[in-house]
Motif scaffolding. Sequence first.
Motif: not given
Length: 165
Positions: A57, A162-163
């Motif tokens: 991230n 959170d990608n």
Amino acid sequence: MRTFISIALMFLVVSIPLSGFAQTDTICGVIPFKGGKVCYENVVPAKDLTADVLYNNAKVWIANNFGSAKAVIQTDVPNSSLVMKGVIQEDAYVKYDFTLTLQFRDARYKYTLTDLVYNFSTIKTPVEEQPFMNTCPVKTVLEFDVFFKTFLKRVESGIITDNNW
């Protein structure tokens, strides 16, 4: 009168050595100070995120905010730490060079923002040498502190989001 002078001199002699051991952890009572430099440092909780997710991230956030992660990242230890050197713009005239160190552990990361350099046109000086660091005008000190805390909140938002969708 002699007694007063004797007491005053004794107080002065006793207090001089103690001043060498005094530690200042803020400038102007607001700006964090460590090792002779302005230093923003904190451990940020990141519940349910692993070190590798936080690390990834951070790399995405850096690339999105600085154009090229390769251009600003100086040290890269996968899933463990990043050291970046960058520049942030305060207004049309003032920029700050900085070093940001990020260290990652499961469920938390640590940042250290230091080596701040005031950059106005062709003039570059460490922020510790800026006159307001000695005179402590409240408005200027608070604006400086808020500027860097806001930057660090943007960093935090990018890292703990959170990608992995």
